[in-house]
Design an enzyme around this catalytic site. Structure first.
Site, short mmCIF file in Angstrom:
data_model
loop_
_atom_site.label_atom_id
_atom_site.label_comp_id
_atom_site.label_asym_id
_atom_site.label_seq_id
_atom_site.Cartn_x
_atom_site.Cartn_y
_atom_site.Cartn_z
N TYR A 1 0.82 -1.23 -0.11
CA TYR A 1 -0.06 0.20 0.08
C TYR A 1 0.84 1.35 -0.17
O TYR A 1 1.65 1.17 0.71
CB TYR A 1 -0.88 0.00 1.37
N GLU B 1 -19.53 3.00 21.62
CA GLU B 1 -20.48 3.09 20.50
C GLU B 1 -21.07 4.43 20.53
O GLU B 1 -21.45 4.97 19.61
CB GLU B 1 -21.55 2.13 20.78
#
Ligand code: NI
Length: 437
Positions: free
Chosen positions: A337, A413
């Protein structure tokens, strides 16, 4: 900061609209994000409980496609094996931008005792293993689905077109799969028809406090390449090394030599770099000098030219050291990458949108990170802006927070809505700045 916003607005008068969406619209969208929070958490838990490995995200892709079709978007599925691309056309003309989330999980057996913990099992490299969203991609999907839902409902406010990209195989697919992930999506034309002019993406960061955002202009995440070095010598009895060309001693000299590339031959004030040899295999018994040794390593850099120079330095160092001892080194570098480089102009333009989304005090400039991200392939084609979303719970001590790619990895969350707001602000503000009134 306020003064800064005004300056941007003024400087753009006559060329485009003010740099940011109207504050009433922003407040309305913020309320919609908060109202959607239970659903965002439900999506994240679904994906967490049903993780799939790179290029195997069949159920994940289908679930995303179904959700996007229900919103009335033009959906393409599958793209690049298991990816999903959806188009949302705003009511007003303007630029085409892309928002990207990655969707794959990792071969890790989850140790968390959450009710939605993963129980999936697969065979991987000949071993049975669990599968786990241990990098936060479950959160990325939930965030992007929420952005799609909210902006679909506010189509009349949109000045341009959004391409939602749900990309498979970010973590790296098996070599036998060939070109994968972002690179394959680009090959399949994801940045064309209509042509994307800017791309945005985020990554959950478990060591950044929940609700914070962090970014950096230029090299944000490193390039990654693999290096294999086969050292060929001459075998002999361990008691008579003068009869050998000892590949173990040559290998140890090569490892030391490679460590001088970063410390002595790389201009470290420009950017950092890393060379790590993580595996070394040779020999079978204490008194037999083997014929060969094998080294495997990883290379990280933040600058294309530095990356190319390091490759050349490694080849020269390894082959010449081996030759000096009468042996041979075959060097094989696998370019994987590129570095994730945030476009300087786009970063400067868009940073105020992050501050508006999360609050000025919650937006930080980060140091470069030596992990890699294949979002970089998109950035090689169009200006892109990638940033981190903090997700470690406030009630946990930072040194107790499990890191990415571990069996205990978890996220707060509550951070998800901050991610949604950040992408919505970036989208709306970019469209404002780059569409004609
Ligand atoms: Ni990741």
């Amino acid at each position: 900061m306020k003064k800064f916003y005004q300056t941007i607005c003024l400087s753009l008068i006559g060329i485009a609209a003010c740099a940011q969406m109207d504050s009433k619209l922003k407040a309305r969208l913020d309320v919609q994000v908060q109202e959607l929070e239970p659903k965002i958490i439900e999506w994240r838990r679904y994906f967490h409980e049903h993780p799939e490995l790179s290029n195997r995200e069949v159920k994940t892709g289908a679930r995303i496609a179904e959700q996007l079709k229900a919103l009335g978007l033009e959906v393409q599925y599958p793209v690049a094996k298991t990816g999903v691309v959806a188009l949302l056309k705003g009511s007003k003309p303007g630029p085409v931008i892309a928002l990207r989330a990655d969707i794959d999980a990792l071969p890790i057996t989850e140790r968390n005792s959450l009710p939605f913990a993963s129980k999936e099992k697969v065979m991987f490299s000949g071993q049975e293993t669990g599968v786990m969203h241990a990098c936060g991609h479950d959160g990325h999907m939930a965030i992007l689905l929420a952005v799609a839902e909210i902006l679909s409902k506010n189509k009349t406010e949109l000045r341009g077109t959004i391409k939602f990209i749900f990309q498979p195989a970010e973590e790296g697919a098996p070599v036998s799969d060939g070109v994968s992930g972002a690179e394959l999506m680009i090959k399949e034309g994801v940045l064309e028809n209509p042509k994307v002019e800017a791309i945005f993406g985020l990554h959950i960061q478990s060591l950044l406090p929940s609700g914070q955002l962090a970014y950096r202009s230029g090299g944000l995440m490193a390039s990654v390449d693999g290096v294999d070095i086969r050292v060929k010598g001459q075998g002999a009895h361990g008691a008579t090394p003068w009869d050998s060309v000892d590949p173990i001693v040559i290998s140890s000299q090569i490892i030391n030599g490679l460590q001088t590339i970063v410390s002595r031959q790389t201009e470290l004030t420009k950017d950092g770099a890393v060379i790590t040899i993580g595996s070394m295999h040779a020999g079978i018994r204490r008194n037999i000098i083997p014929e060969e040794a094998m080294l495997e390593g990883t290379i990280r850099a933040f600058d294309d030219n530095m990356q190319k120079k390091i490759h050349a330095d490694i080849i020269r160092t390894a082959t010449k050291i081996a030759e000096s001892a009468g042996g041979k080194a075959e060097v094989n570098i696998q370019v994987m990458y590129p570095a994730t480089v945030n476009d300087a102009k786009l970063t400067e333009q868009m940073a105020p949108s992050l501050q508006r989304a999360a609050g000025v005090e919650n937006v930080k400039i980060t140091l470069p990170v030596t992990m890699a991200e294949d979002f970089s392939f998109f950035q090689q084609k169009v200006p892109g802006f990638f940033f981190f979303l903090g997700a470690y719970p406030a009630d946990m001590k930072l040194d107790k927070q499990p890191t990415h790619h571990t069996a205990d990895f978890m996220i707060d969350e509550k951070a998800l809505t901050t991610g949604v707001k950040a992408l919505i602000n970036l989208t709306m503000d970019y469209m404002m700045m780059n569409s004609k009134k």
